[in-house]
Design an enzyme around this catalytic site. Sequence first.
Site, PDB file in Angstrom:
ATOM      1  CD  GLU A  46      51.083  55.556  15.270  1.00 50.33           C
ATOM      2  OE1 GLU A  46      51.675  56.292  15.896  1.00 50.33           O
ATOM      3  OE2 GLU A  46      50.179  56.076  14.611  1.00 50.33           O
ATOM      4  CB  CYS A  49      52.237  59.557  18.159  1.00 56.12           C
ATOM      5  SG  CYS A  49      52.441  61.009  19.073  1.00 56.12           S
ATOM      6  CE  LYS A  62      36.050  64.105  19.876  1.00 60.69           C
ATOM      7  NZ  LYS A  62      36.174  62.456  19.925  1.00 60.69           N
ATOM      8  CB  ALA A  70      41.521  60.686  12.359  1.00 60.26           C
ATOM      9  N   GLY A  71      43.545  62.488  10.574  1.00 59.60           N
ATOM     10  CA  GLY A  71      44.093  63.834  10.317  1.00 59.60           C
ATOM     11  C   GLY A  71      43.873  64.169   8.994  1.00 59.60           C
ATOM     12  CD  GLU A  89      51.438  64.488  17.743  1.00 58.02           C
ATOM     13  OE1 GLU A  89      51.719  63.534  17.236  1.00 58.02           O
ATOM     14  OE2 GLU A  89      50.664  64.520  18.810  1.00 58.02           O
ATOM     15  N   GLY A 149      45.893  62.593  16.535  1.00 60.04           N
ATOM     16  CA  GLY A 149      45.425  61.501  16.413  1.00 60.04           C
ATOM     17  C   GLY A 149      45.783  60.825  15.212  1.00 60.04           C
ATOM     18  CB  SER A 150      44.583  57.626  13.476  1.00 59.22           C
ATOM     19  OG  SER A 150      43.466  58.022  12.592  1.00 59.22           O
ATOM     20  CB  THR A 151      48.025  59.251   9.446  1.00 60.13           C
ATOM     21  OG1 THR A 151      49.376  59.623  10.307  1.00 60.13           O
ATOM     22  CG2 THR A 151      48.313  59.927   7.841  1.00 60.13           C
TER      23      THR A 151
END
Length: 485
Positions: free
Chosen positions: A385, A284, A176, A232-233, A250, A228-230
């Site tokens: 970030e 990142c 995706k 979203a993770g 990651e 991706g972002s923390t």
Amino acid sequence: MATHDRLYIGGEWTAPAGTGVLEVVGPHDGRTVGWAPDGTPADIDRAVGAARRAFDTGPWPRTSPAERAAALGRLAGAYGRRTEEAAALITAEMGSPLAFSRLAQAPLAHAVLDYYAGLAGQVEWSAVRPGMLGPVHVEREPAGVAAAIVPWNVPHFLIAAKVAPALLAGCTVVVKPAPETALDPYLLAEAAEEAGLPPGVLNIVAGGRGAGEHLVSHPDVDHVAFTGSTAAGRRIGALCGERLKGCSLELGGKSAAVLLDDVDLDAYLGMLPLTAVLNNGEACIAQARVLAPRSRYDEVVEAVTERMAALRVGDPADPETEVGPLVSQRQRERVEGYIALGAEEGARITTGGGRPAGGGRDQGFYVEPTVFADAANGMRIAREEIFGPVVVVVPYDGEGPHGDDEAVRLADDSEYGLAGSVWTADPERGMAVARRVRAGTFGVNAYNIDVNTPFGGRKASGVGSEFGPEGLEEYLRWKSIVTLG
């Protein structure tokens, strides 16, 4: 201009279930680069169904590792013939300077595919151990259907980081991609066709957050790999935890470049474009938090300011450009918000802080390379970030071993632990600092990601590893078969 009206599902170019379209806008001038279908949950269902059939009844998981490696080698070769096209397209889509796209965006993706194609013969796929009742056959088998969800900043590299080990393991994959880079995955699909991958082994459906969450939650997906972002993770990790499926994450970083009191500033400044502001700062691993000894703080600030101010900002398609535009207007507004916040927090801008004028940059999403001095590690600009060409220089006290202790403390005073570097005239002293900082990757007088060594984060920077044999392990599961006598 690239126009696509099909999705790559089950080894075929199929019409999308919906009518939505993703318009990819070039960040240099705001002009349309191309269109692609906006994948819907129904498209995700079809892609997962194709991957499930390919795993459950197709040949792929039942081929030998050597056969899968050979197919992966064909994929690497087919992609290798497209690297120049891929580099140019990624630059047009998201603004990465062409020099960086030619150095890293496409060649590193090719290197990952090539690396895993050559790894199969180095892996112990099965072994026999003595057991209480008799010999026990310990085997590695593929995790199943893997979902690969990637961001827009280094799209092919991050797709390859997931697809290559997953395919070698025997998994089937649904990719995706991000809406901002919905065009370049078609080059990968074409390479997969040329390589002769069996139907359903690799499926690609670009789409937004809804498509991504549907993919993560799908009951026929066995493992999720996400970059991706923390924030979203955390959401993806929670969804996988609820469903008891594997995941590798990651995530973000706020990595520190630790300058010791004996640092060779010229050596550090020579690498600054590839450590602090690589890929326009949209990385990142960017070490945009510079920790400098107070005894040399003014010298460091002056040198970093001069180097940042001299960076060539302009059209990313120009091979001489060092910093291009940010990916979107929304991302520029985010970065500008942090620049305003830094000034409010009491930090001092020594260069940049605005939008560059002239040179054809007025229509694009440009931000000047910016340096903050007089910053404290507790400021949000030093902790969060930013994902843009913004460097924050933070002082620390002490020299020698005492100074090293304080520098390590500040480097670790972060919710993240992804990357970092230390700069010193004494490599042994640098190695001692590198071993103490809680980060997944670290450099001594350099920084680089090596495709044959593990890459992953600590704390809020993620779970699991990519690259190296360790990256393959994410897509394998252990099975023990007990036999009598």
